[in-house]
Design a protein around this motif. Structure first.
Motif, mmCIF file in Angstrom:
data_model
loop_
_atom_site.group_PDB
_atom_site.id
_atom_site.type_symbol
_atom_site.label_atom_id
_atom_site.label_comp_id
_atom_site.label_asym_id
_atom_site.label_seq_id
_atom_site.Cartn_x
_atom_site.Cartn_y
_atom_site.Cartn_z
ATOM 1 N N VAL A 1 0.825 -1.307 0.076
ATOM 2 C CA VAL A 1 0.089 -0.088 -0.012
ATOM 3 C C VAL A 1 0.706 1.155 -0.032
ATOM 4 O O VAL A 1 2.090 0.831 0.311
ATOM 5 C CB VAL A 1 -0.955 0.072 1.296
ATOM 6 N N GLU A 2 0.256 2.244 -0.320
ATOM 7 C CA GLU A 2 0.889 3.422 -0.432
ATOM 8 C C GLU A 2 0.999 4.274 1.001
ATOM 9 O O GLU A 2 -0.099 4.200 1.633
ATOM 10 C CB GLU A 2 0.453 4.705 -1.396
ATOM 11 N N TYR B 1 -0.692 4.743 6.843
ATOM 12 C CA TYR B 1 -0.927 4.109 5.586
ATOM 13 C C TYR B 1 -2.475 3.748 6.025
ATOM 14 O O TYR B 1 -2.768 3.514 7.264
ATOM 15 C CB TYR B 1 -0.276 3.069 5.021
ATOM 16 N N GLU B 2 -3.180 3.352 5.029
ATOM 17 C CA GLU B 2 -4.539 2.850 5.345
ATOM 18 C C GLU B 2 -4.562 1.559 4.621
ATOM 19 O O GLU B 2 -3.878 1.243 3.779
ATOM 20 C CB GLU B 2 -5.598 3.748 4.536
ATOM 21 N N PHE B 3 -5.017 0.536 5.393
ATOM 22 C CA PHE B 3 -5.209 -0.825 5.242
ATOM 23 C C PHE B 3 -6.361 -1.522 5.912
ATOM 24 O O PHE B 3 -6.599 -1.247 6.960
ATOM 25 C CB PHE B 3 -3.840 -1.643 5.913
ATOM 26 N N ASN B 4 -7.131 -2.160 4.907
ATOM 27 C CA ASN B 4 -8.444 -2.876 5.188
ATOM 28 C C ASN B 4 -9.604 -1.912 6.016
ATOM 29 O O ASN B 4 -10.118 -2.192 7.008
ATOM 30 C CB ASN B 4 -8.233 -4.085 6.210
ATOM 31 N N ASP C 1 16.938 7.335 4.800
ATOM 32 C CA ASP C 1 18.003 8.423 4.990
ATOM 33 C C ASP C 1 17.848 9.690 4.079
ATOM 34 O O ASP C 1 18.259 10.834 4.120
ATOM 35 C CB ASP C 1 19.503 7.759 5.041
ATOM 36 N N ARG C 2 16.943 9.277 2.831
ATOM 37 C CA ARG C 2 16.841 10.306 1.971
ATOM 38 C C ARG C 2 15.252 10.912 1.678
ATOM 39 O O ARG C 2 15.056 11.582 0.944
ATOM 40 C CB ARG C 2 17.335 10.027 0.659
ATOM 41 N N MET C 3 14.410 10.053 2.466
ATOM 42 C CA MET C 3 12.932 10.707 2.575
ATOM 43 C C MET C 3 12.615 11.718 3.570
ATOM 44 O O MET C 3 13.249 11.921 4.703
ATOM 45 C CB MET C 3 12.044 9.511 2.702
ATOM 46 N N ASP C 4 11.603 12.601 3.044
ATOM 47 C CA ASP C 4 11.399 13.553 3.922
ATOM 48 C C ASP C 4 9.811 13.654 4.524
ATOM 49 O O ASP C 4 9.209 12.993 3.588
ATOM 50 C CB ASP C 4 11.418 15.034 3.178
ATOM 51 N N VAL C 5 9.527 14.200 5.270
ATOM 52 C CA VAL C 5 8.245 14.215 5.903
ATOM 53 C C VAL C 5 7.302 14.780 4.929
ATOM 54 O O VAL C 5 7.454 15.709 3.998
ATOM 55 C CB VAL C 5 8.157 15.084 6.962
ATOM 56 N N GLY C 6 6.154 13.944 4.735
ATOM 57 C CA GLY C 6 5.092 14.428 3.396
ATOM 58 C C GLY C 6 5.353 13.363 2.243
ATOM 59 O O GLY C 6 4.233 13.506 1.302
ATOM 60 N N GLU C 7 6.490 12.943 1.886
ATOM 61 C CA GLU C 7 6.744 12.300 0.760
ATOM 62 C C GLU C 7 5.840 10.966 0.917
ATOM 63 O O GLU C 7 5.720 10.295 2.157
ATOM 64 C CB GLU C 7 8.277 11.952 0.671
ATOM 65 N N LYS C 8 5.806 10.187 -0.257
ATOM 66 C CA LYS C 8 4.989 9.036 -0.178
ATOM 67 C C LYS C 8 5.882 7.940 -0.893
ATOM 68 O O LYS C 8 6.752 8.188 -1.536
ATOM 69 C CB LYS C 8 3.764 9.175 -1.414
ATOM 70 N N LEU C 9 5.364 6.741 -0.332
ATOM 71 C CA LEU C 9 6.276 5.417 -0.806
ATOM 72 C C LEU C 9 5.301 4.311 -0.461
ATOM 73 O O LEU C 9 4.551 4.329 -0.122
ATOM 74 C CB LEU C 9 7.425 5.303 0.172
ATOM 75 N N PHE C 10 5.896 2.965 -1.072
ATOM 76 C CA PHE C 10 5.087 1.809 -1.015
ATOM 77 C C PHE C 10 5.583 1.017 0.121
ATOM 78 O O PHE C 10 6.939 0.937 0.218
ATOM 79 C CB PHE C 10 5.088 1.168 -2.158
ATOM 80 N N VAL C 11 4.606 0.411 0.881
ATOM 81 C CA VAL C 11 5.094 -0.380 1.891
ATOM 82 C C VAL C 11 4.442 -1.537 1.879
ATOM 83 O O VAL C 11 3.322 -1.839 1.316
ATOM 84 C CB VAL C 11 4.840 0.256 3.589
ATOM 85 N N LYS C 12 5.061 -2.738 2.407
ATOM 86 C CA LYS C 12 4.599 -4.121 2.520
ATOM 87 C C LYS C 12 3.896 -4.226 3.874
ATOM 88 O O LYS C 12 4.655 -3.929 4.938
ATOM 89 C CB LYS C 12 5.407 -5.244 2.051
#
Length: 93
Positions: free
Chosen positions: A27-28, A50-53, A70-81
């Protein structure tokens, strides 16, 4: 020698996480905080939302080798398992 052992154990742990989460749903997520873990060199971990179910979760992203954290900032989006047995546990997707 200690640095070599740490590097190898980090690689092994990262491979374990990747294999363990290979079939988990993805999910994002949004970075909501960047937490300093160590200072030489600076290492960060990310708190994500994140939102799940149909439920909203906050979690500390498991990113063992700090490839993303180490390179992401607050507010950025990424995918997690998402761990299907415990939805509040997530790994880098």
């Amino acid at each position: 020698m200690a640095a070599f052992i740490i590097a190898v154990s980090g690689y092994v742990q990262n491979a374990y996480y990747k294999r363990k989460s290979a079939h988990w749903p993805s999910v994002e997520a949004t970075v909501i905080d960047r937490l300093l873990q160590g200072s030489e060199p600076p290492d960060y971990c990310l708190e994500v939302r994140y939102e799940f179910n149909g439920r909203l979760f906050h979690s500390i992203l498991r990113d063992n080798l700090h490839k993303v954290s180490d390179r992401m900032d607050v507010g950025e989006k990424l995918f997690v398992k998402i761990n299907p047995e415990n939805n509040s546990i997530c790994y880098l997707g």
